[in-house]
Write a protein that holds these residues in place. Structure first.
Motif, mmCIF file in Angstrom:
data_model
loop_
_atom_site.group_PDB
_atom_site.id
_atom_site.type_symbol
_atom_site.label_atom_id
_atom_site.label_comp_id
_atom_site.label_asym_id
_atom_site.label_seq_id
_atom_site.Cartn_x
_atom_site.Cartn_y
_atom_site.Cartn_z
ATOM 1 N N LEU A 148 0.821 -1.208 0.000
ATOM 2 C CA LEU A 148 0.000 0.000 0.000
ATOM 3 C C LEU A 148 0.855 1.259 0.000
ATOM 4 N N LEU A 159 -7.486 2.793 -5.236
ATOM 5 C CA LEU A 159 -8.687 2.291 -4.567
ATOM 6 C C LEU A 159 -9.087 0.907 -5.044
ATOM 7 N N LYS A 216 -8.659 -3.480 -2.991
ATOM 8 C CA LYS A 216 -9.678 -3.643 -1.949
ATOM 9 C C LYS A 216 -9.164 -4.453 -0.767
ATOM 10 N N LEU A 227 -6.671 -2.479 1.285
ATOM 11 C CA LEU A 227 -7.290 -1.361 2.009
ATOM 12 C C LEU A 227 -8.139 -1.849 3.175
#
Length: 732
Positions: free
Chosen positions: A275, A325, A328, A331
């Motif tokens: 990330l 984004l 998934k 996140l």
């Protein structure tokens, strides 16, 4: 009898002038009246204190409503003003009208979503930029001459300053790790004093501050140069803006680095590095895009060219953020796992609808770029800002609630005042969290005003005031704030203030009770005043309450008045050990209607306050909690009484449950049928020790000591003498 005599004397003095006028011509009557007057004066003098107090309270009671009524009448007109209460006859029609207005408002907002704003550029702008790009090589000599002219304006000192500035930038980029090592070395003595649980966060904070410190110092140097010179070239101003952008970018990137790859959180162990790579690329791209746009803006390009550049950069930013984004699983690994049903349901819904919501967000962002600003802004706010706000509220509640739970575990269950204070804080925290969640979510969704309008239809009228459901809800919310705030203040006074001031538990409870009802009444009146209700309508309810007291609430009124008498009388206080009707227990709470008493067997009794006032109550801790206990026992006639006395005194002095308030004593009370009887008199604190507990402990010890000394504890004995009588023989 005292009230009768005082009131009779007062009545007599009020009638005295007329009696004197009627008896002018009768000397015998005068002498008889004078003797009676002297007698009444003596009685009146005897009871004057009670009579004065009664009259003063009565006059104060009468003056309050009279004074308020006088103020109300002076403020009003000559016409008589009443405060009638009436139900609205058109509640259904009012709801229908308000619903129609809300529907029209929603339609207007829906139409405004699709209003397109001009982009500020067209195809002619694209052709212009193409021509400028083609002719750029021919303009290089002009650009060179412009830079030389700017250097002459800046001067030698300014040029050297800019050179030093550029060198400092390069130095900070290359030697940043050495600067961090130097700062860590300087702060090492302070870091050694910190606990291990806090040390990693402090080290990460030092890294973040170090990363942002150098850009801030350079920005300060630039501002100093800018203040010392009058140079205002476009590129020079752009340098200052880029320094500020650099400081913000360094701060954001280092916070991401420490959060995702610094090992501070367990949730970042799996996908933190992945990330961080994507997030840092997006941040760098956004910073570069902003720098490019500022550069174009600083050199005074045409307005339509700037708008085209802004549009193109916005499209690329949307694409970059969308790529981030799409991760998934990574996140969602960062989301905390909280044990709350509402939060878990929200996470399940977000997990199921994530990609559809992401597609809607992408479409809204692109529409924003193409001029549909209202639609894009509202959709993005409603989807992501609402969810982020709800999650932030839940995480903040979880952190504060966990801190309260750890505090409660540290102090244990014995500190009742501290636990009550923590419970009050927890209740207020829950109320604030629920209120903030509804308020923030409704505002972000744009539904707060609509809900207010739908709940604003009139339910009934109080005089000139229209009372709606919205007014009632606001009044209740304000009143609840006062209720929870009152509990918090009471618990804090019990926890910190009263012990530090040396106020005993009973007086503190009386003060808290007065404070509770006072603040609740103030909160009730304040809530009514805030929502715009005339307080004169309370006179109607005051009359209804008076009628209710007169008809069927005498017992309740008696208990409530007795409750105030107990609370402020000081004879029975919270924490006192009392005995009522053969029940011994500690007073745990004094309510308006009843007093709660808990026995040592943990059985709670609710005793009506009127019974405590009218009946005889034994208060073992009114003046002193020390109580004397007489312990009866008997020994054999073969025992020496003096030896028995020494043993009993030694046992009493060695027993830790026996208080040293007064020395124990032994009484020789008599000669029994089978034993010589004694009483051991000891003192103990009735608040902490039960009679049966101390009696059992003493009996165990006395039995052992008597057994060691060879002293018998007799049991009842009877000598039976059988007599035989010789009589005449019976013959058959």
């Amino acid at each position: 009898m005292q009230r009768f005599q005082s009131s009779f004397a007062l009545t007599y003095f009020l009638k005295l002038p007329s009696c004197r006028r009627e008896s002018k011509n009768s000397n015998i009557e005068k002498s008889r009246q004078s003797r009676y007057i002297k007698k009444m004066i003596s009685k009146f003098t005897r009871y004057r204190y009670a009579l004065n107090t009664t009259l003063l309270l009565f006059l104060l009671f009468l003056s309050c409503p009279v004074h308020n009524t006088a103020l109300a009448l002076s403020a009003s007109s000559d016409e008589e003003k009443k405060v009638p209460i009436s139900l609205s006859s058109d509640v259904g029609e009012a709801m229908a009208r308000e619903a129609e207005r809300v529907r029209a408002e929603l339609e207007r907002r829906a139409y405004s979503l699709f209003e397109k704003e001009p982009l500020g550029w067209n195809l002619e702008t694209v052709r212009y930029m193409y021509r400028e790009a083609v002719s750029l090589p021919t303009k290089i000599p002009d650009i060179t001459r412009h830079i030389a002219a700017q250097g002459r304006v800046l001067g030698f000192a300014g040029s050297m300053t800019v050179f030093v500035f550029i060198a400092a930038v390069l130095y900070s980029l290359i030697w940043r790790k050495r600067i961090y090592a130097w700062m860590e070395n300087k702060t090492d003595p302070l870091l050694r004093r910190l606990p291990d649980t806090v040390l990693p966060y402090v080290r990460s904070g030092i890294k973040v501050v170090t990363a942002a410190l150098l850009p801030l110092l350079l920005l300060s140097l630039f501002l100093l140069v800018d203040a010392m010179t009058s140079y205002r070239a476009a590129w020079f101003s752009l340098t200052g803006r880029l320094l500020g952008l650099w400081a913000v970018g360094s701060l954001v990137l280092n916070v991401l680095s420490e959060t995702l790859t610094g090992g501070l959180f367990a949730a970042t162990a799996s996908y933190g590095a992945r990330l961080y790579r994507w997030a840092s690329l997006v941040v760098w791209y956004v910073l570069v895009v902003i720098a490019v746009f500022w550069a174009a803006e600083s050199f005074a390009l045409r307005e339509d060219v700037l708008m085209l550049i802004k549009w193109a950069l916005s499209i690329t930013i949307v694409a970059a953020v969308f790529q981030l984004l799409l991760k998934k699983k990574a996140l969602f690994s960062l989301l905390p796992s909280l044990p709350y049903a509402a939060y878990q349901k929200f996470i399940r819904i977000l997990t199921s609808w994530y990609y559809p919501l992401l597609g809607i967000s992408l479409m809204a962002a692109l529409l924003w770029c193409f001029g549909y600003r209202n639609f894009g802004r509202i959709v993005l706010h409603k989807i992501w800002f609402t969810g982020a706000a709800f999650m932030a509220i839940m995480v903040a509640y979880h952190i504060l609630s966990g801190w309260l739970m750890r505090w409660r575990e540290r102090i244990g269950a014995k500190d009742e005042a501290a636990n009550l204070f923590i419970s009050s804080l927890k209740t207020l925290l829950i109320y604030t969290t629920v209120l903030a969640s509804f308020g923030v979510v409704l505002n972000l969704l744009g539904l707060a005003d609509l809900v207010k309008r739908l709940m604003s239809f009139p339910l009934f009228h109080l005089g000139e005031n229209v009372v709606s459901l919205w007014i009632i809800v606001n009044a209740v919310l304000i009143l609840l704030i006062f209720v929870f705030g009152t509990r918090l203040v009471q618990s804090y006074l019990d926890y910190k203030v009263y012990p530090s001031l040396g106020i005993d538990q009973g007086l503190g409870y009386a003060l808290n009770t007065f404070l509770k009802y006072f603040l609740i009444v103030v909160g009730f009146l304040f809530s009514l005043k805030v929502v715009g209700i005339d307080l004169r309508f309370l006179l109607v309810f005051a009359g209804a309450i008076g009628i209710g007291l007169g008809l069927g609430l005498q017992n309740m009124a008696a208990n409530m008045i007795s409750g105030f008498s107990i609370i402020f009388g000081g004879k029975i206080r919270k924490g006192d050990w009392i005995e009522s009707g053969g029940t011994l227990g500690v007073v745990t709470d004094i309510y308006l209607r009843a007093t709660k008493v808990r026995t040592r067997d943990n059985i709670e009794y609710l005793i009506p306050n009127s019974e405590l006032i009218s009946n005889t109550i034994v208060n073992y801790s009114l003046s002193s909690p020390m109580v004397r206990l007489a312990l009866p026992l008997g020994v054999s006639y073969d025992a020496d009484p003096r030896v028995v006395e020494k043993i009993l005194l030694a046992v009493a002095e060695a027993e830790p449950l026996v208080s040293h308030y007064q020395k124990p004593a032994v009484r020789f009370i008599g000669y029994g049928d089978s034993s010589i009887d004694f009483e051991l008199l000891i003192w103990f604190d009735v608040r902490n020790i039960g009679r049966r507990t101390i009696r059992s402990a003493l009996y165990f010890t006395i039995f052992d000591e008597f057994k060691k000394a060879g002293i018998e504890i007799p049991f009842p004995q009877r000598d039976i003498h059988i007599r035989s009588t010789v009589g005449p023989k019976l013959e058959n």
